[in-house]
Design a protein around this motif. Structure first.
Motif, PDB file in Angstrom:
ATOM      1  N   ASN A 275     -26.489  39.303  -0.262  1.00 40.15           N
ATOM      2  CA  ASN A 275     -25.601  38.683   0.774  1.00 40.15           C
ATOM      3  C   ASN A 275     -25.580  39.707   2.216  1.00 40.15           C
ATOM      4  N   ILE A 276     -26.045  38.906   3.082  1.00 39.48           N
ATOM      5  CA  ILE A 276     -25.917  39.725   4.517  1.00 39.48           C
ATOM      6  C   ILE A 276     -25.263  38.980   5.633  1.00 39.48           C
ATOM      7  N   SER A 277     -24.087  38.178   5.114  1.00 39.03           N
ATOM      8  CA  SER A 277     -23.319  37.477   6.117  1.00 39.03           C
ATOM      9  C   SER A 277     -22.372  38.397   7.169  1.00 39.03           C
TER      10      SER A 277
ATOM     11  N   ARG B 231     -35.597  40.117   0.190  1.00 34.29           N
ATOM     12  CA  ARG B 231     -36.670  41.014   0.312  1.00 34.29           C
ATOM     13  C   ARG B 231     -36.561  42.259  -0.365  1.00 34.29           C
ATOM     14  N   HIS B 232     -35.323  42.897  -0.793  1.00 28.46           N
ATOM     15  CA  HIS B 232     -35.111  44.296  -1.146  1.00 28.46           C
ATOM     16  C   HIS B 232     -34.725  44.295  -2.685  1.00 28.46           C
ATOM     17  N   LEU B 233     -33.864  43.210  -3.261  1.00 35.70           N
ATOM     18  CA  LEU B 233     -32.958  43.097  -4.482  1.00 35.70           C
ATOM     19  C   LEU B 233     -33.875  42.041  -5.247  1.00 35.70           C
TER      20      LEU B 233
ATOM     21  N   LEU C  67     -40.716  32.167  11.537  1.00 37.93           N
ATOM     22  CA  LEU C  67     -39.460  32.358  10.873  1.00 37.93           C
ATOM     23  C   LEU C  67     -39.731  33.191   9.432  1.00 37.93           C
ATOM     24  N   ASP C  68     -38.866  34.291   9.205  1.00 39.95           N
ATOM     25  CA  ASP C  68     -39.148  34.878   7.781  1.00 39.95           C
ATOM     26  C   ASP C  68     -38.856  34.079   6.643  1.00 39.95           C
ATOM     27  N   ASP C  69     -39.759  33.915   5.750  1.00 38.42           N
ATOM     28  CA  ASP C  69     -39.385  33.339   4.630  1.00 38.42           C
ATOM     29  C   ASP C  69     -38.405  33.895   3.830  1.00 38.42           C
ATOM     30  N   HIS C  70     -37.966  35.215   3.832  1.00 37.69           N
ATOM     31  CA  HIS C  70     -37.209  36.043   3.042  1.00 37.69           C
ATOM     32  C   HIS C  70     -35.755  35.776   3.563  1.00 37.69           C
ATOM     33  N   LEU C  71     -35.652  35.412   4.654  1.00 43.05           N
ATOM     34  CA  LEU C  71     -34.179  35.265   5.328  1.00 43.05           C
ATOM     35  C   LEU C  71     -33.520  33.898   4.969  1.00 43.05           C
TER      36      LEU C  71
ATOM     37  N   HIS D 167     -38.368  42.092  16.645  1.00 49.18           N
ATOM     38  CA  HIS D 167     -38.639  41.483  15.388  1.00 49.18           C
ATOM     39  C   HIS D 167     -40.127  41.642  15.058  1.00 49.18           C
ATOM     40  N   LEU D 168     -40.856  42.600  15.269  1.00 48.28           N
ATOM     41  CA  LEU D 168     -42.254  42.693  15.064  1.00 48.28           C
ATOM     42  C   LEU D 168     -42.770  43.814  13.643  1.00 48.28           C
ATOM     43  N   SER D 169     -41.874  44.077  13.202  1.00 46.16           N
ATOM     44  CA  SER D 169     -41.637  45.168  12.044  1.00 46.16           C
ATOM     45  C   SER D 169     -42.691  44.507  10.971  1.00 46.16           C
ATOM     46  N   HIS D 170     -42.797  43.199  10.715  1.00 38.77           N
ATOM     47  CA  HIS D 170     -43.965  42.797   9.728  1.00 38.77           C
ATOM     48  C   HIS D 170     -45.049  42.100  10.590  1.00 38.77           C
ATOM     49  N   ALA D 171     -45.094  42.102  11.670  1.00 43.84           N
ATOM     50  CA  ALA D 171     -46.235  41.541  12.262  1.00 43.84           C
ATOM     51  C   ALA D 171     -47.580  42.099  12.224  1.00 43.84           C
TER      52      ALA D 171
END
Length: 276
Positions: free
Chosen positions: A107-109, A100-102, A152-156, A218-222
């Motif tokens: 990597n967010i593991s 999403r941001h970069l 589910l989010d496409d960016h994750l 998890h509704l921030s982009h809903a």
């Protein structure tokens, strides 16, 4: 039964506490203490000092999923926790990325592998199916995607055969506590949908009543229709306590506050909640 929650990490904070993008909640019942997630850095640990939290008193650590903003605090908390059992889905250890941001995938593991998590006498319990870890305290296991509005989010992303692909987020775990007034459900991010999660616990426990929920919705982009579907479900289910955090999002939180003015709680860093 009494349920006590101290939110140790969240996006915003009460006076005297730190905030960061992430979530961590200390949860006590009459007989059990658990930590749901650990935030992204040392924020949860630093805030714990304010409330004299004793991590050696924990009966369990539950990792809701493998993203850094829920697991990054592990290296700061585990040295103070002793040989506490840790519960998580096997996919917690899968590579995780955000697009999403970069410009490049970020990597967010989880920062620790399974061996590091199991050090110092800790037992790592890998959970795929619903499990009762103490009388009346349930882990969801994997959540079926049943509603047509929760996606589910496409960016994750995760990694498979050296390539990044959409993460199915099968590791999305939640906790349900049985009470005299119905279920109290603890959510990390509810990636697989808060309605799907609640319905899942109703089937697993045989309890239709839901007294309360706490955590990220998890509704921030809903969009508005998605939020309205959730609101209608909450109305139908007659949820009495809605303690929203983290990825719930401003629009969804505002709508929930408007519809449920006496039930909505802004559950941020340093918030202490007691439900009898």
């Amino acid at each position: 039964m009494t349920i006590k929650i101290i939110t140790l990490c969240e996006n915003t904070a009460t006076f005297g506490c730190l905030a960061e993008w992430g979530l961590s909640m200390w949860v006590e019942t009459d007989t059990f203490r658990l930590l749901l997630d650990t935030g992204m850095t040392d924020v949860a640990f630093q805030n714990s000092k304010r409330y004299n939290i004793d991590f050696t008193a924990l009966d369990a650590i539950v990792l809701s999923h493998g993203h850094l903003d829920h697991t990054g605090g592990l290296p700061y908390i585990l040295p103070h926790a002793g040989p506490v059992p840790v519960y998580c889905h096997p996919d917690v250890f899968a590579p995780k990325f955000s697009a999403r941001h970069l410009a490049a995938d970020e990597n967010i593991s989880i920062p620790l592998d399974r061996d590091a998590l199991a050090a110092d006498g800790r037992t790592v319990h890998l959970v795929k199916e619903a499990a009762e870890i103490s009388p009346g305290i349930h882990l969801s296991g994997e959540i079926s995607m049943e509603t047509d509005f929760e996606q589910l989010d496409d960016h994750l992303l995760t990694e498979k055969n050296g390539k990044h692909e959409k993460d199915p987020l099968r590791d999305d775990l939640s906790v349900a506590i049985e009470t005299e007034r119905g279920l109290f459900i603890l959510l990390g991010c509810a990636h697989r949908g808060v309605v799907n999660i609640i319905r899942h616990f109703q089937r697993v426990t045989g309890e239709e009543r839901v007294y309360g929920i706490a955590g990220g919705l998890h509704l921030s982009h809903a969009d508005d229709e998605h939020i309205d579907q959730v609101v209608r479900f909450f109305e139908k289910t007659n949820i009495q306590k809605i303690a929203c955090s983290h990825c719930t999002g401003f629009n969804a939180a505002s709508r929930l506050k408007t519809v449920f003015p006496d039930r909505f709680i802004h559950n941020n860093s340093g918030k202490r909640l007691v439900f009898n």
